[in-house]
Enzyme design. Sequence first.
Site, PDB file in Angstrom:
ATOM      1  N   GLY A  56     -11.205  -6.965  -5.588  1.00 26.27           N
ATOM      2  CA  GLY A  56     -12.411  -6.498  -4.916  1.00 26.27           C
ATOM      3  C   GLY A  56     -12.626  -5.016  -5.141  1.00 26.27           C
ATOM      4  CB  THR A  57     -10.568  -2.528  -6.899  1.00 22.65           C
ATOM      5  OG1 THR A  57      -9.516  -2.788  -5.975  1.00 22.65           O
ATOM      6  CG2 THR A  57     -10.618  -1.056  -7.234  1.00 22.65           C
TER       7      THR A  57
ATOM      8  CG  PHE B 241     -15.382 -10.402  -1.673  1.00 24.03           C
ATOM      9  CD1 PHE B 241     -14.939 -11.548  -2.298  1.00 24.03           C
ATOM     10  CD2 PHE B 241     -14.801  -9.199  -2.019  1.00 24.03           C
ATOM     11  CE1 PHE B 241     -13.938 -11.501  -3.251  1.00 24.03           C
ATOM     12  CE2 PHE B 241     -13.800  -9.132  -2.965  1.00 24.03           C
ATOM     13  CZ  PHE B 241     -13.373 -10.294  -3.586  1.00 24.03           C
TER      14      PHE B 241
ATOM     15  CG  ASP C 244      -2.047   1.023   1.087  1.00 20.22           C
ATOM     16  OD1 ASP C 244      -1.811   2.122   0.526  1.00 20.22           O
ATOM     17  OD2 ASP C 244      -3.161   0.730   1.531  1.00 20.22           O
TER      18      ASP C 244
ATOM     19  CE  LYS D 190     -18.653   2.236  -1.772  1.00 18.86           C
ATOM     20  NZ  LYS D 190     -17.471   1.470  -2.056  1.00 18.86           N
TER      21      LYS D 190
ATOM     22  CG  HIS E 141     -21.529   3.150   0.552  1.00 20.06           C
ATOM     23  ND1 HIS E 141     -21.301   1.815   0.760  1.00 20.06           N
ATOM     24  CD2 HIS E 141     -22.145   3.239  -0.652  1.00 20.06           C
ATOM     25  CE1 HIS E 141     -21.751   1.137  -0.277  1.00 20.06           C
ATOM     26  NE2 HIS E 141     -22.267   1.982  -1.139  1.00 20.06           N
ATOM     27  CG  HIS E 142     -17.620   4.547   4.942  1.00 22.03           C
ATOM     28  ND1 HIS E 142     -16.598   5.218   4.318  1.00 22.03           N
ATOM     29  CD2 HIS E 142     -17.569   3.273   4.507  1.00 22.03           C
ATOM     30  CE1 HIS E 142     -15.932   4.378   3.536  1.00 22.03           C
ATOM     31  NE2 HIS E 142     -16.506   3.184   3.635  1.00 22.03           N
TER      32      HIS E 142
END
Length: 194
Positions: free
Chosen positions: A88-89, A117, A34, A148, A144-145
Amino acid sequence: MFKVGVVGAGGRMGQEVCRAVTGAPDMELVAAVDPAHVGDDACGRSIVGEVNALSDLGVEVVVDFTVAAAVRHNVPHYAHQKIHAVVGTTGLSEADLAELRQHFDGSGTNAIVAANFAIGAVLLMHFSRLAAPHMDGVEVIELHHDAKRDAPSGTSLHTARAIEEGRPAPAAPRVPGACACTRCACPDWWPTKR
């Protein structure tokens, strides 16, 4: 033991994937990547900033939870290094997915891109496709939060696509009262017509 690398290891989902891999009896976390969190700890692994040396670290499968721009950069490296990829992007276009396929075609490795997922979300997408022929109108609402990164989410886009694909081609108009069935989804039927 599957040797797993997590790209996006410093993010919320990346951290969760690192914990899941570390807790699995048949997986070993061998790399955490990362660029925004270089040097931080990810379940006992020091986070590095680049995907170039994943195969040198023994990675057999990489899980990518980054952003679409990063996936576009990372995927050629995964295919070139012969590493299986689980992406998962979200926020990838059809053109992005076609390019991803090209990189993995003939590489001897596989890639899967999942909009979500969570079993509940996967079932929602599947049931939306099944319900689409029976619904005149639908609205996909997501919440969403506030941090996001991609909006609308890949889950909502995939759900909308599933609804569109599940809809039948437009049919000729029906004659009112032509269906005497009391159990079908015909627009002419209503419980009071029994």
